[in-house]
Design an enzyme around this catalytic site. Sequence first.
Site, short mmCIF file in Angstrom:
data_model
loop_
_atom_site.label_atom_id
_atom_site.label_comp_id
_atom_site.label_asym_id
_atom_site.label_seq_id
_atom_site.Cartn_x
_atom_site.Cartn_y
_atom_site.Cartn_z
N ILE A 48 23.04 22.01 87.42
CA ILE A 48 22.62 23.35 87.65
C ILE A 48 23.04 24.35 86.03
CG2 ILE A 48 23.11 25.78 88.54
CD1 ILE A 48 24.30 24.13 91.11
N GLY A 49 24.50 24.25 85.79
CA GLY A 49 24.10 24.47 84.38
C GLY A 49 26.23 24.10 83.54
N ALA A 103 32.00 26.56 78.97
CA ALA A 103 33.19 26.56 78.56
C ALA A 103 33.82 25.40 78.88
CB ALA A 103 33.34 27.95 78.17
N TYR A 104 33.94 25.46 80.35
CA TYR A 104 34.72 24.93 81.26
C TYR A 104 34.66 23.33 81.93
CZ TYR A 104 37.66 28.66 78.57
OH TYR A 104 38.15 29.82 77.73
N VAL A 121 28.37 22.48 86.56
CA VAL A 121 28.23 22.85 87.91
C VAL A 121 27.00 22.21 88.53
CG1 VAL A 121 27.68 24.90 89.71
CG2 VAL A 121 28.93 25.13 87.46
N ASP A 143 36.23 38.37 81.26
CA ASP A 143 34.51 37.40 80.88
C ASP A 143 33.33 37.62 81.60
OD1 ASP A 143 33.01 35.27 78.93
OD2 ASP A 143 34.08 33.34 80.71
#
Length: 817
Positions: A469-470, A473-474, A477, A585
Site C-alpha cells: 500500500i505504501g 519512514a519506519y 504497509v 507527526d
Amino acid sequence: MRGGSEIVMEEENLSEAQILVDSSAVVVGIAISGTKKSKYVIRWALEKFVPEGDVFFRLIHVRPKISVVPTPMGNYIPIARVRPEVAAAFKKETEWETTKMLTPYQKLCAVHKVETEVVQIESDDVVNALTGEISKHNISKLVIGSSSRGLFSRGGNISSKIAESAPSFCTVYVVSKGKLSSVRPSDSESNLSAKDNHSDSRRTTSNLSSGNSSSPSEWTDQNTDQSSTASYSHRSSTTTTSLASLPLQRFQAISTLNQALSHRRFDSNDLIRQRILSVDDGAESFLSTSDVNDVYTAASSLRSLSLDEVSIADQASMSDFTDLSSASQINMDFELDKLRIELKHLRQMYAMAQSEAIDASRKLNDLNKRRMEDSIKLKETILQEEEAKKLAEWEKLQFEDAKREADYLKQCAEREAAQKREAEAKALHEAKEKVKLENALVGNAYQYQKFAWEEIKSATSSFSENLKIGTGAYGTVYKCSLHHTAAAVKILHAEDAYRTKQFQQELEILSRIRHPHLLILLGACPDRGCLVYEFMDNGNLEERLLRKNNSPALPWFERFRIAWEIASALAFLHNSKPKSIIHRDLKPSNILLDHNLVSKIGDVGLATIVQTDITSGSSSYLVTAPAGTFCYIDPEYQRTGLVSPKSDVYAFGMVILQLLTAKPPIGLSHLMENAIENDSLMAALDQDAGEWPIKPTKELAVLALACTELRGKDRPDLNEQILPVLKKLKEFAGRAQDSAPTTARVPPTIFICPILKDVMEDPCVAADGYTYDRKAIEVWLEDNDKSPMTNLPLPHKYLLPNYTLLSAIMEWKSGEH
C-alpha cells in the site's frame, strides 16, 4: 402668601453651600456639610419660617470647578488632557454624588410638607457665587450658618465675607447651634427702624416736656410702679443703676455717650442690631414667660424715675443740666428698644412652648390610645397562647405516634439495606471473578490479538509488491486478509524492530485507547515487529487532496467534517489519563479514510507520553529531540526541543490549510495570509470541492492561520477555542450535505458475521480463529463440533470476546446515525 426669598446656608465646608430660592413664596435654604450642624440649620429654618406661611425651599449647592480627574493609580490628570467622554462621565458622577448628599435633607423638608428645588453652582469662589445668585434672583433675605468665629469678627472668615459682600437690599441672618447669632439688616429695614426710633424719641421728649401738665393720677401710677422697677433692676442692675445714680454720674455717662456719638456717629439701626445679638444669646436666662407684664411696669418706672430726677435736677441747677434730660431720654429710648426686642423674643418662645405643650398633649392621648389597644392585644395573645398550648399537646401526641411508626419503618429500611449490601457484595464478587476469567483467557496486558509470523507472511503472499500500500519512514504497509477480514499490515524496517521505541510506543497506545477517529489496532506479531490495522478503503487524506490514482475530489462539506474529526481525536489524545499523549507527526498522509470517508489518525509511533498532565494548566513540557515531518513541525519545538500540545495544534493548522487549498504545505500559510488580506480567498481555494460558502470558509481559514502562529502561546486552545468553532462549521456542513442526494453506508466486511451475513452485535473469536456473532456461533456449536468456515474439528468450544472489533462496530453505528 408673602413675597421675597430667603436663603439658609451653613458654613462647614467652604466648597459646599446650598441656597433655597423662590420668587412667589417664603423660601428656606439649607447648606449641607454632612454633619449634625446641617440638621440644626434646617430645623431652625423650619421653626422660623414655616409658621409664618407657605414656604418653598430652593437648594443651591456651590461646589468647586473640576480641574483634574483622579486615576486608579491615585494621582491626578488635568481635565484638559483627558478624553471628553471620560471628563463628562466624571462630571456626571460628581453631580450624582452631590445629589445623593442633598437627598436626606430634601426628605427632612418633605416631612414638614415643604416643597424644595435643588440648584448646583460650579465655582471656586463661594462668596461671589452666592452674591451673584442673590443679585440674579433679587433675594431679600440670606440666612447662613455661623462658623467657629463670629460673622463680623476680625480675621475675615467665610461668613463675614458673605455678609460684607451681600447686596445692600439683602438681610443677612447668622445661625449658630440652632439659634440666631447675629443679623445684618438690609437698607430698607435699617431705614424703617430708624424712622420708628425717631418717632418714639419724639413722643418721649414731648411727654417729658409736658410733665407739669400731667394729671395727678398719672404721677401716682408712676410712684406706685417703683416697686416693680426695683424688681426689674435686680435683673438688669447695670441699666437701673445708671438711671438711679447721682446727677453727677448721669452727667458723666451722658458726656461719654455724646463723645462716643460724636466720634462714631452710628445710627439707631446699629444699636438695634447689637441688642438683637445680645438678646438672642441671653434670652433664655433673662426673662421667663411669667415676667412679660413686668416689662411694661419696668418701663413706666424708668420713666417716672427719670422725671423725678429731672425735676430735682431742675431745682438744683437748671442751667447746668439743660442737656442732661435729652441725653437721659436717648439712653432710655435705647433701653426701651431693647425691651421691645426682648418682649418679641419672649412672645415667640411662649408661642413655641404652647405649641410643644399641644404636641405633648396629643402624643399623650396617642400613647393612652395605644396602651388600650396593647391591652386588648395582650388579652387576645393570652387566649391564643392557651389555644396554642392545647394544640401543642395534641401535636405532641401525634408526634409520638409518628415517631413509633418511623422507628418501625427505619428498622424495615435497615433490614432492606443490609440485604441490598449483601446482594451488591455478591454481584461485585461475581464481576471480579468474571474479569479474572476474561484476563486469564486474554493472557495479555493489552487488548490485541497475537498473530504468527507465518500467518502474516501467508496473508501477504510473502510480502508481494502487488499488495504493498505504501512505504513510510519506519516501515512498509501491505494489504492482506486475515481470518477472512481485510487488514493492513505494517512491518518495520529494522531487523530488531520489535525492540524499537516506535513499535512499543504504537503498540502500547493503540492497544489501550479507543476513539472513533483513531486507527484500530487488530493485532500484532511482537516477534517480528508487525502491526495489524483495520483496512481503510479510501487511503490517506494526502492522496485524496492531491488527486492521486484519479481519486475523486472531496466535497467542501466533507472537508469541514474531517477537520472536526481530526481535532476531536487530538483533543482525546491530549486529555488522556493519567498521562497526556502528543502525536508529534500529524500530517495528511497519516490521516486515513474509510469507505464512508470517515477520517482516522494513524502512525502514532512518534507519539510522546508526557509525564505531567498538561491539560490541567501546567506549564512544564517534556524535553525531547525534534522529530516529525518538515513543514509540519512546530517552529518553537524545532528551536527549543520542548514539546507541548500546541505542537500538534501547529500541524493541525497546516492540515486545515491543505484541506482548503489541496496544495503542498511549503509556503502555504504565507499564501493564505496574502489571500485574506487582498480579499482573494476564493481564488486560493480548491475549486474541485464545489461552491465554498464564503463566510464559514473564511472563518475556517482564519482559525487555521491562528494555529500556525510561530509562538505556541499565540495559538488558540484546542478544547476551548478550536473545537467549538469546528463543531459549528461541521453542523453547518451537515445541513448542506443533507440537502444533497446521499447513498446508504456500506458496512466494512470485517463487521459481517460469516454465519448471519450481517453486522455482528457481540463479536467473539472461536477456536478456529474466526470472529462470529455470539448468538449465531452458540447456536451453531449446540449441534456441531466443526468450524463453520473450515469444516475442521474444533479443539474446544470456548469463545473469546473481541472487544476491539466490538468498539469499531459501535463507532461505525454511531457515525451511521
